[in-house]
Scaffold this motif. Structure first.
Motif, PDB file in Angstrom:
ATOM      1  N   LEU A  93       0.366  -1.528  -0.139  1.00  0.00           N
ATOM      2  CA  LEU A  93       0.019  -0.141  -0.080  1.00  0.00           C
ATOM      3  C   LEU A  93       1.147   0.787   0.136  1.00  0.00           C
ATOM      4  N   MET A  94       2.330   0.930   0.832  1.00  0.00           N
ATOM      5  CA  MET A  94       2.700   2.755   0.918  1.00  0.00           C
ATOM      6  C   MET A  94       3.418   2.988  -0.275  1.00  0.00           C
ATOM      7  N   LYS A  95       3.736   0.988  -1.092  1.00  0.00           N
ATOM      8  CA  LYS A  95       4.704   2.104  -2.833  1.00  0.00           C
ATOM      9  C   LYS A  95       3.193   2.954  -3.413  1.00  0.00           C
ATOM     10  N   THR A  96       2.650   2.898  -2.495  1.00  0.00           N
ATOM     11  CA  THR A  96       1.453   3.903  -4.116  1.00  0.00           C
ATOM     12  C   THR A  96       1.414   5.217  -3.649  1.00  0.00           C
ATOM     13  N   GLY A  97       2.078   5.515  -2.902  1.00  0.00           N
ATOM     14  CA  GLY A  97       2.210   6.754  -2.313  1.00  0.00           C
ATOM     15  C   GLY A  97       0.991   7.537  -2.010  1.00  0.00           C
ATOM     16  N   ARG A  98      -0.485   7.138  -2.398  1.00  0.00           N
ATOM     17  CA  ARG A  98      -1.835   7.964  -1.968  1.00  0.00           C
ATOM     18  C   ARG A  98      -2.099   7.124  -0.367  1.00  0.00           C
TER      19      ARG A  98
END
Length: 218
Positions: free
Chosen positions: A36-41
């Motif tokens: 999830l954190m890889k989305t940056g959102r």
């Protein structure tokens, strides 16, 4: 222990959307968080366990190391048997749990005296099982407890009244122990054929064969 995630997702519009996941095994938590954190959102991410406790990502990373040392995924089977001729009873208990990435099984039985009937034998077996959970350090955790005694389980769930004084005393002891350990119980009434392992241990106790083991299982 199972976890779920709650977080705010910053969309390409001016709106922010809140999402909440289903529960999943604790060991998968960081995998889902990292994805999830890889989305940056993702913002304001919260990790919530089955007991309603919640942590931030930073708090959970530290907590996760501590949880590895505690028993989890606890499943209990209990059974009591009563011999009307000898007026003795047997208790059989099986407990499955995970700890430190490994799985374990406790098997224990006990010969019981001064028991009045089969229902009291069932209550006593359950009390012994909860005592074993206390011994291995279970606390503030969800737990599935399986038994083939509708009387015991329905009375503990509050669905059936308990009029017998001897059973009421056991009910009070068990409720006090559950409160002390801060357990969240999922009660399951089994068919007798699905409780064979605990039933066999109870019968072995009546026959004079004592069993008590705590072993790692594959």
């Amino acid at each position: 222990m199972e976890m779920k995630l709650k977080f705010k997702y910053a969309s390409k519009t001016a709106s922010s959307i809140w999402f909440e996941s289903n529960y999943f095994p604790r060991k998968e938590t960081m995998i889902h968080i990292d994805d999830l954190m890889k989305t940056g959102r993702v913002h304001d991410l919260e990790i919530i366990d089955e007991m309603g406790n919640s942590w931030s990502r930073k708090e959970f990373i530290k907590l996760n190391k501590e949880l590895e040392k505690e028993p989890e995924n606890i499943v209990v089977y209990f059974d009591g048997g009563f011999d009307k001729e000898s007026l003795i009873a047997g208790a059989g208990i099986v407990i499955y749990y995970d700890k430190g990435g490994e799985s374990f099984r406790i098997r224990k039985n006990e010969l019981l005296e001064e028991i009045e009937n089969n229902n009291e034998a069932e209550y006593t077996a359950l009390h012994i099982a909860l005592g074993l959970l206390d011994e291995i350090g279970v606390k503030n955790a969800p737990c599935t407890i399986n038994g083939d005694s509708q009387v015991v389980i329905k009375q503990l769930e509050g669905e059936w009244p308990c009029y017998e004084e001897s059973l009421s005393r056991w009910l009070d002891r068990i409720e006090a122990l559950i409160k002390k350990l801060r357990l969240k119980i999922n009660w399951v009434v089994l068919n007798r054929k699905d409780n064979k392992e605990a039933d066999k241990l109870a019968n072995q106790a009546l026959e004079g064969t004592k069993v008590h083991s705590n072993k790692r299982i594959e």
